[in-house]
Every structure is written in structure tokens, then in C-alpha cells.
Design a protein around this motif. Structure first.
Motif, short mmCIF file in Angstrom:
data_model
loop_
_atom_site.label_atom_id
_atom_site.label_comp_id
_atom_site.label_asym_id
_atom_site.label_seq_id
_atom_site.Cartn_x
_atom_site.Cartn_y
_atom_site.Cartn_z
N VAL A 306 1.06 -1.20 0.11
CA VAL A 306 -0.18 0.02 -0.02
C VAL A 306 0.95 1.28 -0.01
O VAL A 306 0.59 2.32 -0.74
CB VAL A 306 -0.83 0.00 1.06
CG1 VAL A 306 -1.78 1.23 1.21
CG2 VAL A 306 -2.03 -1.35 0.95
N ALA A 307 1.92 1.22 0.81
CA ALA A 307 2.79 2.32 0.77
C ALA A 307 3.59 2.45 -0.66
O ALA A 307 3.52 3.61 -0.96
CB ALA A 307 3.92 2.22 1.80
N ARG A 366 4.00 -4.25 11.40
CA ARG A 366 3.93 -3.96 10.04
C ARG A 366 3.49 -2.77 9.49
O ARG A 366 4.09 -2.01 8.71
CB ARG A 366 3.40 -5.12 9.14
CG ARG A 366 3.73 -6.48 9.71
CD ARG A 366 5.20 -6.64 9.66
NE ARG A 366 5.68 -7.91 10.44
CZ ARG A 366 6.83 -8.30 10.79
NH1 ARG A 366 7.73 -7.52 10.61
NH2 ARG A 366 6.93 -9.42 11.40
N ALA A 367 2.35 -2.24 9.99
CA ALA A 367 1.56 -1.11 9.42
C ALA A 367 2.71 0.26 10.04
O ALA A 367 2.81 1.15 9.13
CB ALA A 367 0.62 -0.85 10.08
N GLY A 368 3.28 0.16 11.26
CA GLY A 368 4.01 1.03 11.67
C GLY A 368 5.29 1.05 10.76
O GLY A 368 5.73 2.12 10.27
N ALA A 369 6.02 0.33 10.29
CA ALA A 369 7.15 0.16 9.50
C ALA A 369 6.69 0.68 8.11
O ALA A 369 7.44 1.26 7.48
CB ALA A 369 7.55 -1.42 9.22
N ALA A 370 5.41 0.30 7.62
CA ALA A 370 4.98 1.00 6.31
C ALA A 370 4.73 2.38 6.28
O ALA A 370 5.03 3.33 5.51
CB ALA A 370 3.55 0.42 5.86
N LEU A 371 4.50 3.06 7.61
CA LEU A 371 4.56 4.40 7.60
C LEU A 371 5.70 4.89 7.50
O LEU A 371 5.70 6.18 6.87
CB LEU A 371 3.65 5.01 9.09
CG LEU A 371 2.15 4.53 9.18
CD1 LEU A 371 1.55 4.77 10.39
CD2 LEU A 371 1.23 5.17 8.17
N VAL A 372 6.64 4.44 8.25
CA VAL A 372 8.20 5.03 8.02
C VAL A 372 8.55 4.98 6.63
O VAL A 372 9.26 5.75 6.26
CB VAL A 372 9.08 4.09 9.04
CG1 VAL A 372 10.39 4.64 8.79
CG2 VAL A 372 8.51 4.44 10.43
N ILE A 373 8.39 3.95 5.89
CA ILE A 373 8.45 3.86 4.38
C ILE A 373 8.00 5.02 3.53
O ILE A 373 8.61 5.33 2.86
CB ILE A 373 8.31 2.38 3.85
CG1 ILE A 373 9.13 1.17 4.34
CG2 ILE A 373 8.25 2.28 2.39
CD1 ILE A 373 8.78 0.04 4.31
N ALA A 374 6.63 5.13 3.92
CA ALA A 374 5.74 6.02 3.09
C ALA A 374 6.46 7.52 3.40
O ALA A 374 6.51 8.32 2.13
CB ALA A 374 4.35 6.15 3.59
N ALA A 375 7.02 7.61 4.50
CA ALA A 375 7.52 8.92 4.77
C ALA A 375 8.97 9.20 4.02
O ALA A 375 9.40 10.19 4.04
CB ALA A 375 7.74 9.00 6.46
N LEU A 376 9.58 8.21 3.47
CA LEU A 376 10.70 8.34 2.72
C LEU A 376 10.39 8.95 1.40
O LEU A 376 10.93 9.88 0.90
CB LEU A 376 11.23 7.08 2.29
CG LEU A 376 11.89 6.03 3.40
CD1 LEU A 376 12.18 4.86 3.06
CD2 LEU A 376 13.08 6.90 3.91
N ALA A 377 9.06 8.97 1.00
CA ALA A 377 8.66 9.77 -0.27
C ALA A 377 7.79 11.05 0.15
O ALA A 377 6.82 11.27 -0.67
CB ALA A 377 7.96 8.99 -1.21
N ALA A 378 7.77 11.57 1.45
CA ALA A 378 6.97 12.71 1.73
C ALA A 378 7.89 13.84 2.20
O ALA A 378 8.93 13.83 2.60
CB ALA A 378 6.23 12.35 3.14
#
Ligand code: EPU
Length: 409
Positions: A306-307, A366-378
């Protein structure tokens, strides 16, 4: 943290959380000193250590990633509520304790962030082996005079039910067959561990497992398989931020479907001499993804997809087939500017070139890690609160991301 990338360098992949927790439980089957190697420094391992300690075992980290477990003859076969509540995986002590002495008292796990997660298949399977269950005061009591081998057909290839049955069956009289067994690499690792202890198991890692019960088992020294979910997390990080990274110790053969999907999205992933090499350039292409039991795409990878799709080119549909209610983090991604609609088991993700940093909350590991990943493109700063969830399953997540160039503390 702030938008980052491209990521460059090497990340070490630790031992698999969802394997080591079960191997620790399996140590309860017989007395003696067990040595587990490649054990990650994560909170869930500490919780399982606390659980074994509360029962009377001695658990020590003798070296950085080595755990020594001493099991004596004074084990109290009870898993208290305070610990089961902290970690649902505690339920796997059930099969191990039954194999040890025919009795276990285990607090019933409640529902958690993924919606209700029943244990009916664990119970029905163990009953078929001759176990009687009583429930009172929030605990289940399981007892049997003799475990007797039989054929169990699982309604669904449940990971936890397969593990509980395996651990009980190694000491049953006669042969147990588990049909429609879970095929995850962590199940194969548990079978390898039990086999090394002296169990007779054929078919671990396939959907039919045959276990011939034995009278005696002995403690072992075992190296845990690498964590395919941690590896998948870093693959997704490269997918979102771009770059070229080596995942030291990762095993490509545990991630076939994932690697194929990432290839469809435009990433290059291939085995290297010491693990897995990954490269991503520019925006990824959107794909549809459906979660399934192994060897399908793991439900644990879903938040990462999703991220990735949130910043990919095009529209992707993500379908969850294992757990209900595993889309809670979507609202957080929407707060970061993602265009995602959920409908029942589906999420429709329309990619945007960039997201926008925001304060968000991690609902689970896992969702926590996904938010961190998404933040890489924010653009701007993202603050992920409740980040303690991430430490349950990741060793030094922020430090590892930092080591490949991400701006995260
Ligand atoms: N289910 C039942 N009845 C049962 C057992 C399972 O209805 O008796 C249902 C569950 O509610 C769920 C589905 O079957 O809808 C799959 O559950 P399964 O038993 O396979 O999962 P699990 O053993 O509880 C493990 C991992 C999860 C991972 C799942 C699926 C551990 C500690 N947990 O859970 O990992 O998502 O398999 O692969 O091994 C994580 O690492 O963060 C995590 C949640």
C-alpha cells in the motif's frame, strides 16, 4: 523523519521473528540446554523470554545474537494473562507443554488490532490428538493422558495451528498427519529444529506433514532462518525511496512471489553472494496484489505494498484474504496525502508523485514500518507515534535505514 533517497549500501537481515518465537516455545518440550543463534534483538523475543522465565526456564543472551535456554524439571505449565495479552503468539506454548507433560494452562488471547483471531483450529486439532479442554476465568486448561497420532485436516492452513499440532505430535503415540498444513518457511524451520531434537517428521514446508511420535527428544543448537518480512520491508523502502541496496543474509527462495511482484513494478531484485541485491529507479508501476498463505504474498507485506502504491504510477488494488480489519493504517497514509479508498477486503490505491509529511500513529508492527517507508517519499517532516510497535519486530529499524542514507531518528 524526512523524505529521503536514493538509499545506498548494505543492511543486515536478522533472524525471523516468527520462527524464533516458536523455537523458543518448542524448547519447553524437553529438559536441557538449547542454543538459538541469529536471534534478533526485538521486544517480542523479550516477551517470549519473560514467558519462559515465568514458567521456570532460564533464558540468557550469551552473545549478541545468541540465546541460551535452560529447561529443568521444575517447569510450571502455565502462560499467564499479563504475558499472553502482550503477545498473542504465546499460544504456541500449548502444544509444547502438552508434549512435555500432558497439561497446560494458557490465558485466552483477546482480539487485537487485526480484528478477532480465534484459536478454534488449534483446539480442534489438539482434541483429535486426545486433548481435553476446559475454559474458565479467561484461561483454557488442556490435559491428556496420552497424545495419540491421527489425521488432522485443517480448515485453513493456519500457521499457529500447524505449529501447535507439530509440537504436540512429536511426542504422540503413532503417526500424526497434518493435511492442509501451513507451508511458511518458519514452519519448515520449526520442523528442522524438532527433527534435530530427534523427532521424525516428513513433509515440513509442504501441505502434508507426517509426524511419527518418539519417546525421547534432546536439546539442540540451531540457527534461525533469516526474516523474510524484515527483508521485504527494506525492499519496499528501496521501492519508495529508490536506490541500490544489498540485504545481507536474506534468502531469495523464501520470497519468490514477492520478488516477482516487485519485478512487475519495475524493481530489480536478485540473489547475490551474501544475500539479496535490489535496485529501484524512478517511480514504480502500479500492480494489483492479493495476500494468500505461503507461497502467496504474505499478509505481512500488504502495508508495504500500500505504501509503495501510494507513490507509484497508476492505480493498484490490494486485496486482503487472511485477516479482517487490517487496513487501519490507511487513514494514517491518507493524512500523509495518499489517495486510498478501502471497500471491505480491498484497498484501491491511486499513486501520487509525492506524499506530505504529517504526524501519524503506528497501529501495529508492520503498519508502523509501512508508515516509516511512506515517509521516505513525503515532503517535510513525518512523526510516527506509537513507534514502540515497530521495535516488537524490528531490530534497530531507524538505525538500519539511517545506515543506507535515510533521514530518520
Ligand atoms: N484462524 C482461525 N482459527 C484458528 C487459527 C487461525 O480462524 O484457530 C484464522 C485467523 O483469524 C486468520 C487466519 O486464520 O484470519 C490466519 O491465521 P494464522 O493462524 O495463519 O496466523 P497466526 O499464526 O496467528 C502468523 C504470524 C503473523 C502472520 C500470520 C499469517 C506469528 C507470530 N504470527 O500468525 O505475523 O500475519 O501468521 O501469515 O507467527 C507479524 O509478524 O506481525 C504477524 C502478525
Amino acid at each position: 523523519m524526512r523524505g529521503s533517497g536514493p538509499l545506498e549500501g548494505t543492511v543486515a537481515i536478522e533472524g525471523a521473528k516468527n520462527s524464533v518465537l516458536k523455537l523458543m516455545a518448542a524448547s519447553l518440550i524437553c529438559d536441557g540446554r538449547f542454543v538459538l543463534r541469529n536471534v534478533p534483538r526485538i521486544v517480542d523475543v523479550e516477551i517470549m523470554s519473560d514467558l519462559l522465565t515465568s514458567m521456570g526456564a532460564t533464558v540468557r543472551r550469551t552473545e549478541d545474537h545468541v540465546l541460551t535456554i535452560d529447561v529443568g524439571d521444575d517447569i510450571t505449565p502455565e502462560a499467564p494473562y499479563e504475558l499472553v495479552e502482550r503477545m498473542r503468539a504465546s499460544i504456541v506454548v500449548l502444544g509444547a507443554l502438552l508434549a512435555r507433560n500432558g497439561y497446560a494452562r494458557v490465558a485466552l488471547p483477546g482480539g487485537d488490532n487485526f480484528g478477532p483471531r480465534p484459536i478454534d483450529m488449534h483446539i480442534a486439532g489438539l482434541e483429535a490428538l486426545g486433548v481435553r479442554f476446559d475454559a474458565a476465568h479467561g484461561y483454557i486448561e488442556a490435559r491428556c493422558d496420552n497424545l495419540v497420532g491421527t489425521r488432522v485436516v485443517l480448515e485453513f492452513p493456519s500457521v499457529g495451528a500447524t505449529e501447535n499440532l507439530l509440537m504436540a505430535a512429536v511426542r504422540a503415540k503413532g503417526t500424526t498427519t497434518i493435511d492442509n498444513a501451513a507451508r511458511e518457511p518458519e514452519i519448515a524451520d520449526l520442523c528442522a529444529f524438532l527433527t534435530r531434537m530427534g523427532a521424525r517428521i516428513v513433509g515440513g514446508g509442504t501441505s502434508t506433514i507426517e509426524i511419527e511420535g518418539v519417546d525421547e527428544l534432546a536439546p539442540v543448537d540451531h540457527t534461525v532462518i533469516p526474516d523474510r518480512i524484515e527483508a521485504g520491508t527494506f525492499l519496499a523502502a528501496v521501492g519508495v525511496a529508490g536506490g541500490e541496496v544489498t540485504l545481507q543474509g536474506a534468502r531469495a527462495d523464501h520470497m519468490d512471489m514477492l520478488i516477482r511482484k516487485l519485478g512487475e513494478m519495475g524493481m530489480r531484485v536478485s540473489p547475490s553472494s551474501d544475500g539479496l541485491w535490489v535496485q529501484a529507479k524512478g517511480r514504480l508501476d502500479a500492480v494489483d496484489v492479493s495476500t494468500l498463505p505461503y507461497p502467496g504474498i504474505a499478509t505481512d507485506y500488504k502495508p508495504f505494498f500500500v505504501a509503495m502504491l501510494a507513490v507509484a504510477e497508476g492505480v493498484g488494488i490490494v486485496t486482503e484474504n487472511l485477516f479482517s480489519g487490517r487496513f487501519r493504517y490507511v487513514d494514517e497514509l491518507v493524512r500523509m496525502g495518499a489517495d486510498i479508498r478501502t471497500e471491505g477486503h480491498h484497498a484501491v490505491v491511486r499513486g501520487r508523485p509525492r506524499l506530505s509529511g504529517a504526524p501519524v500513529r503506528a497501529p501495529d508492527i508492520r503498519a508502523g514500518a509501512a508508515l516509516v517507508i511512506a515517509a521516505l517519499a513525503a515532503d517535510g517532516e513525518t512523526v510516527v507515534s506509537d513507534a514502540s510497535h515497530i521495535a516488537r519486530g524490528y531490530e534497530d529499524f531507524a538505525g538500519k535505514l539511517r545506515s543506507v542514507g535515510a533521514d530518520v531518528t
